[in-house]
Design an enzyme around this catalytic site. Structure first.
Site, PDB file in Angstrom:
ATOM      1  N   TYR A  94       0.900  -1.146   0.000  1.00  0.00           N
ATOM      2  CA  TYR A  94       0.000   0.000   0.000  1.00  0.00           C
ATOM      3  C   TYR A  94       0.941   1.197   0.000  1.00  0.00           C
ATOM      4  O   TYR A  94       1.789   1.317   0.879  1.00  0.00           O
ATOM      5  CB  TYR A  94      -0.865   0.069   1.258  1.00  0.00           C
ATOM      6  CG  TYR A  94      -1.702  -1.144   1.541  1.00  0.00           C
ATOM      7  CD1 TYR A  94      -2.431  -1.766   0.538  1.00  0.00           C
ATOM      8  CD2 TYR A  94      -1.779  -1.647   2.838  1.00  0.00           C
ATOM      9  CE1 TYR A  94      -3.217  -2.868   0.821  1.00  0.00           C
ATOM     10  CE2 TYR A  94      -2.562  -2.746   3.131  1.00  0.00           C
ATOM     11  CZ  TYR A  94      -3.281  -3.357   2.119  1.00  0.00           C
ATOM     12  OH  TYR A  94      -4.047  -4.446   2.417  1.00  0.00           O
ATOM     13  N   CYS A 127       1.450   3.156   3.282  1.00  0.00           N
ATOM     14  CA  CYS A 127       1.886   2.411   4.462  1.00  0.00           C
ATOM     15  C   CYS A 127       3.285   2.857   4.861  1.00  0.00           C
ATOM     16  O   CYS A 127       4.204   2.845   4.040  1.00  0.00           O
ATOM     17  CB  CYS A 127       1.865   0.917   4.144  1.00  0.00           C
ATOM     18  SG  CYS A 127       2.800  -0.108   5.298  1.00  0.00           S
ATOM     19  N   PHE A 180       5.545   1.419   6.577  1.00  0.00           N
ATOM     20  CA  PHE A 180       6.532   0.347   6.467  1.00  0.00           C
ATOM     21  C   PHE A 180       6.906   0.083   5.014  1.00  0.00           C
ATOM     22  O   PHE A 180       8.059  -0.227   4.706  1.00  0.00           O
ATOM     23  CB  PHE A 180       5.986  -0.913   7.138  1.00  0.00           C
ATOM     24  CG  PHE A 180       5.604  -0.699   8.570  1.00  0.00           C
ATOM     25  CD1 PHE A 180       6.575  -0.570   9.548  1.00  0.00           C
ATOM     26  CD2 PHE A 180       4.271  -0.583   8.944  1.00  0.00           C
ATOM     27  CE1 PHE A 180       6.233  -0.342  10.874  1.00  0.00           C
ATOM     28  CE2 PHE A 180       3.921  -0.356  10.259  1.00  0.00           C
ATOM     29  CZ  PHE A 180       4.904  -0.232  11.225  1.00  0.00           C
ATOM     30  N   CYS A 181       5.934   0.219   4.118  1.00  0.00           N
ATOM     31  CA  CYS A 181       6.242   0.119   2.690  1.00  0.00           C
ATOM     32  C   CYS A 181       7.133   1.276   2.258  1.00  0.00           C
ATOM     33  O   CYS A 181       8.041   1.112   1.442  1.00  0.00           O
ATOM     34  CB  CYS A 181       4.955   0.112   1.867  1.00  0.00           C
ATOM     35  SG  CYS A 181       3.859  -1.285   2.214  1.00  0.00           S
TER      36      CYS A 181
END
Length: 299
Positions: free
Chosen positions: A98, A101, A103-104
């Site tokens: 995503y 996100c 973390f992405c």
């Protein structure tokens, strides 16, 4: 509560005004609701444009300064990157994500900085059909030559070892601040992004309009998503003992800048993994009220 110094404010304002190589950045989707280093929000975020790392360092302050370097798109050159030798360059890299996100964003910051070519597969947050092949149901998921890697920090550790096999993975200070990003910084974001119902709707309005949704899904995502994440933010606020959302955000920014102790980057003359992590986690909030408030303080 500590206040942001002028230099810090300048650096943070640069973070919010950064423009992507492939388009402008956008409001963040649900942040850090699904675990320490992977996104699995109640109402997952659809595709949003994201900045890329193609700029010459400007050297204001650490990863916040690193955000400024990303803003200087006109000065983008390959030499601003730290590309690994060809024989160590990961091949057939695919990122399931995503885009908003945090973390992405961490993984993308690493890939972009090291100029590692990769393909992005935007996961439909409703059906998640793009990752039905995997037993792991959070993002990011990275595949390298068909091998599945999961958990943002683990992904970065593995890639770092592959492109720099002779380097020590991380030093103690770098490791400490990477943990701080995962265990503290990400947890102050959702209570700030979804602090009020109007702020939650602000974030989800863009998400609903630009995601891969039908008309009915867009309506549901905007209103149900905003309500859900507003409630989640209140639970997170209580869980992490946050009494004042904005104060926690300002203090986190101050904590990081103080850790730099006058250096351009925590890594010294160039960003290390902690610098990249801070940049990646912060950049989704740049055009939201929370991010604007952060850089407007003591303007």
């Amino acid at each position: 509560m500590r206040s942001l110094r002028p230099a810090q404010t300048l650096a943070l304002r640069s973070l919010l005004s950064a423009r992507a190589l492939h388009g402008a950045a956008s409001p963040a989707a649900p942040a850090a609701a699904g675990g320490a280093r992977g996104c699995a929000p109640l109402v997952p975020p659809p595709r949003l444009p994201l900045p890329s790392s193609r700029a010459v360092p400007a050297g204001v302050a650490g990863a916040v300064s690193f955000s400024l370097t990303f803003a200087t798109v006109a000065a983008a050159e390959a030499k601003a990157k730290e590309r690994p030798p060809t024989d160590l360059l990961p091949q057939n890299v695919v990122l399931y994500q995503y885009q908003a996100c945090p973390f992405c964003n961490k993984v993308r910051a690493f890939l972009d900085y090291h100029d590692i070519p990769y393909k992005v597969v935007e996961v439909n947050p409703l059906s998640k059909k793009e990752i039905k092949w995997s037993d792991y149901k959070k993002v990011p998921i990275l595949t390298v030559d068909g091998e599945q890697l999961v958990d943002s920090s683990d992904i970065i550790n593995i890639l770092q070892h592959r492109i720099k096999p002779d380097d020590k993975l991380t030093d103690e200070d770098e490791a400490k601040w990477r943990r701080w990003v995962d265990e503290h910084l990400v947890h102050v974001l959702s209570p700030n992004i979804y602090r009020t119902t109007s702020e939650a709707l602000e974030a989800f309005d863009y998400i609903a309009k630009h995601g891969n949704f039908s008309f009915t899904e867009r309506f549901a995502v905007k209103y149900a998503g905003a309500v859900a994440m507003y409630m989640v933010s209140k639970k997170l606020k209580k869980k992490y003992n946050i009494t004042d959302e904005r104060a926690s955000l300002y203090d986190a920014a101050n904590t990081w800048v103080e850790a730099l102790n006058g250096r351009d980057f925590l890594g010294g003359s160039k960003p290390n993994l902690a610098d990249l992590a801070v940049f990646g986690v912060l950049r989704p909030i740049r055009y939201l009220r929370a991010g604007k408030d952060m850089v407007e303080k003591n303007r």
